[in-house]
Design a protein around this motif. Structure first.
Motif, PDB file in Angstrom:
ATOM      1  N   ASP A  77      -3.206   7.476   2.931  1.00 55.51           N
ATOM      2  CA  ASP A  77      -3.972   6.252   3.107  1.00 55.51           C
ATOM      3  C   ASP A  77      -3.929   5.867   4.580  1.00 55.51           C
ATOM      4  N   THR A  78      -5.030   5.336   5.068  1.00 59.37           N
ATOM      5  CA  THR A  78      -5.133   4.851   6.440  1.00 59.37           C
ATOM      6  C   THR A  78      -6.009   3.615   6.424  1.00 59.37           C
ATOM      7  N   TYR A  79      -5.582   2.595   7.156  1.00 61.41           N
ATOM      8  CA  TYR A  79      -6.375   1.382   7.292  1.00 61.41           C
ATOM      9  C   TYR A  79      -6.373   0.987   8.756  1.00 61.41           C
ATOM     10  N   GLY A  81      -7.734  -2.284  11.032  1.00 62.43           N
ATOM     11  CA  GLY A  81      -8.371  -3.588  11.174  1.00 62.43           C
ATOM     12  C   GLY A  81      -8.621  -3.881  12.636  1.00 62.43           C
ATOM     13  N   ALA A  85      -3.147  -1.730  12.096  1.00 68.32           N
ATOM     14  CA  ALA A  85      -3.500  -0.511  11.356  1.00 68.32           C
ATOM     15  C   ALA A  85      -2.248   0.006  10.672  1.00 68.32           C
TER      16      ALA A  85
END
Length: 140
Positions: A77-79, A81, A85
Protein backbone atom coordinates in the motif's frame (compact mmCIF):
# COMPACT_ATOMS: atom_id res chain seq x y z
CA UNK A 1 1.42 8.93 -7.05
CA UNK A 2 2.94 12.40 -6.84
CA UNK A 3 5.96 12.52 -9.18
CA UNK A 4 8.10 14.24 -6.56
CA UNK A 5 7.30 11.46 -4.10
CA UNK A 6 8.10 8.81 -6.72
CA UNK A 7 11.53 10.39 -7.20
CA UNK A 8 12.03 10.48 -3.43
CA UNK A 9 10.95 6.83 -3.13
CA UNK A 10 13.65 5.76 -5.62
CA UNK A 11 16.24 7.67 -3.52
CA UNK A 12 14.86 5.97 -0.39
CA UNK A 13 15.20 2.53 -2.03
CA UNK A 14 18.81 3.28 -3.02
CA UNK A 15 19.52 4.52 0.51
CA UNK A 16 17.92 1.41 2.05
CA UNK A 17 20.16 -0.82 -0.08
CA UNK A 18 23.27 1.13 0.99
CA UNK A 19 22.09 0.96 4.61
CA UNK A 20 21.94 -2.86 4.69
CA UNK A 21 25.40 -2.91 3.12
CA UNK A 22 26.78 -0.95 6.08
CA UNK A 23 26.58 2.57 4.63
CA UNK A 24 24.10 5.02 6.23
CA UNK A 25 25.36 8.06 4.27
CA UNK A 26 22.47 8.07 1.77
CA UNK A 27 19.86 7.27 4.43
CA UNK A 28 20.62 9.92 7.05
CA UNK A 29 19.92 12.96 4.81
CA UNK A 30 16.43 11.54 4.15
CA UNK A 31 15.51 11.45 7.84
CA UNK A 32 13.59 14.28 9.52
CA UNK A 33 15.54 16.20 12.14
CA UNK A 34 12.28 16.84 14.00
CA UNK A 35 11.74 15.76 17.57
CA UNK A 36 8.35 14.46 16.32
CA UNK A 37 10.01 11.59 14.47
CA UNK A 38 10.39 8.00 15.59
CA UNK A 39 11.58 4.50 14.76
CA UNK A 40 10.60 1.02 15.83
CA UNK A 41 13.56 -0.59 14.12
CA UNK A 42 14.23 -4.11 12.91
CA UNK A 43 16.61 -4.70 15.84
CA UNK A 44 13.89 -3.82 18.36
CA UNK A 45 13.51 -0.91 20.73
CA UNK A 46 12.10 2.51 20.00
CA UNK A 47 13.62 5.92 19.53
CA UNK A 48 11.94 9.32 19.40
CA UNK A 49 13.44 12.56 18.12
CA UNK A 50 16.52 13.17 16.01
CA UNK A 51 18.85 13.11 19.03
CA UNK A 52 18.00 9.40 19.50
CA UNK A 53 17.17 8.47 15.90
CA UNK A 54 20.41 9.65 14.25
CA UNK A 55 22.74 7.60 16.47
CA UNK A 56 20.42 4.58 16.32
CA UNK A 57 20.37 4.56 12.51
CA UNK A 58 24.17 4.85 12.43
CA UNK A 59 24.47 1.96 14.91
CA UNK A 60 21.94 -0.19 13.01
CA UNK A 61 23.73 0.26 9.70
CA UNK A 62 27.05 -0.65 11.34
CA UNK A 63 25.55 -4.07 12.16
CA UNK A 64 25.73 -4.99 8.45
CA UNK A 65 28.68 -5.88 6.22
CA UNK A 66 28.77 -5.09 2.52
CA UNK A 67 27.38 -7.90 0.37
CA UNK A 68 26.76 -5.79 -2.72
CA UNK A 69 23.18 -7.04 -2.64
CA UNK A 70 20.09 -4.94 -3.24
CA UNK A 71 16.79 -4.68 -1.39
CA UNK A 72 13.67 -5.72 -3.28
CA UNK A 73 10.51 -3.84 -2.29
CA UNK A 74 7.01 -5.29 -2.49
CA UNK A 75 4.72 -2.32 -1.86
CA UNK A 76 1.42 -3.50 -0.41
CA UNK A 77 0.00 0.00 0.00
CA UNK A 78 1.15 3.54 -0.75
CA UNK A 79 -0.56 6.83 -0.04
CA UNK A 80 0.61 10.33 -0.96
CA UNK A 81 -1.20 13.40 0.35
CA UNK A 82 -0.33 17.08 0.15
CA UNK A 83 2.31 16.90 2.91
CA UNK A 84 2.20 13.34 4.27
CA UNK A 85 2.79 9.95 2.68
CA UNK A 86 3.16 6.36 3.79
CA UNK A 87 4.21 3.02 2.42
CA UNK A 88 3.53 -0.49 3.65
CA UNK A 89 6.02 -2.93 2.20
CA UNK A 90 7.90 -6.17 2.46
CA UNK A 91 11.65 -5.57 2.10
CA UNK A 92 13.67 -8.59 0.96
CA UNK A 93 17.41 -8.94 0.61
CA UNK A 94 20.43 -10.95 1.69
CA UNK A 95 22.48 -9.36 4.44
CA UNK A 96 25.69 -10.12 6.26
CA UNK A 97 25.30 -9.26 9.94
CA UNK A 98 28.52 -8.18 11.63
CA UNK A 99 28.13 -10.98 14.19
CA UNK A 100 27.40 -13.78 11.72
CA UNK A 101 29.87 -15.83 9.65
CA UNK A 102 27.85 -15.73 6.41
CA UNK A 103 25.10 -13.78 4.64
CA UNK A 104 21.49 -14.68 5.46
CA UNK A 105 18.06 -13.92 3.95
CA UNK A 106 16.51 -10.79 5.45
CA UNK A 107 12.77 -10.09 5.15
CA UNK A 108 11.11 -7.21 6.97
CA UNK A 109 7.57 -5.91 7.25
CA UNK A 110 8.09 -2.15 7.00
CA UNK A 111 5.66 0.69 7.50
CA UNK A 112 7.12 4.08 6.66
CA UNK A 113 5.61 7.53 7.25
CA UNK A 114 7.01 10.49 5.33
CA UNK A 115 6.40 14.21 5.77
CA UNK A 116 7.08 17.10 3.43
CA UNK A 117 9.49 19.46 5.24
CA UNK A 118 10.78 22.58 3.49
CA UNK A 119 9.59 21.10 0.17
CA UNK A 120 11.54 17.86 0.70
CA UNK A 121 10.15 14.47 1.68
CA UNK A 122 11.62 13.17 4.93
CA UNK A 123 11.29 9.91 6.85
CA UNK A 124 9.35 10.66 10.04
CA UNK A 125 8.60 7.13 11.23
CA UNK A 126 9.83 3.63 10.41
CA UNK A 127 8.40 0.48 11.89
CA UNK A 128 10.20 -2.64 10.67
CA UNK A 129 10.22 -6.13 12.05
CA UNK A 130 11.02 -9.59 10.72
CA UNK A 131 8.45 -11.15 8.42
CA UNK A 132 7.36 -14.36 10.09
CA UNK A 133 4.81 -17.01 9.16
CA UNK A 134 1.24 -16.56 10.28
CA UNK A 135 0.54 -18.55 13.45
CA UNK A 136 -2.25 -19.05 15.95
CA UNK A 137 -1.87 -17.81 19.53
CA UNK A 138 -0.47 -20.39 21.94
CA UNK A 139 -3.01 -22.47 23.85
CA UNK A 140 -3.47 -22.61 27.62
Amino acid sequence: MNQDFETFLRRFEEANTAFVNGDPSLWLPLVSRSEQSSIFGGFGGQEVGWSEIGPRYEWASSQFRDTGGTVDFEYLDTYVGADTAYTVAIERCTVHHATQPAPVPHELRATMIFRLEDNEWKITHRHADPLSPRTSPPGP
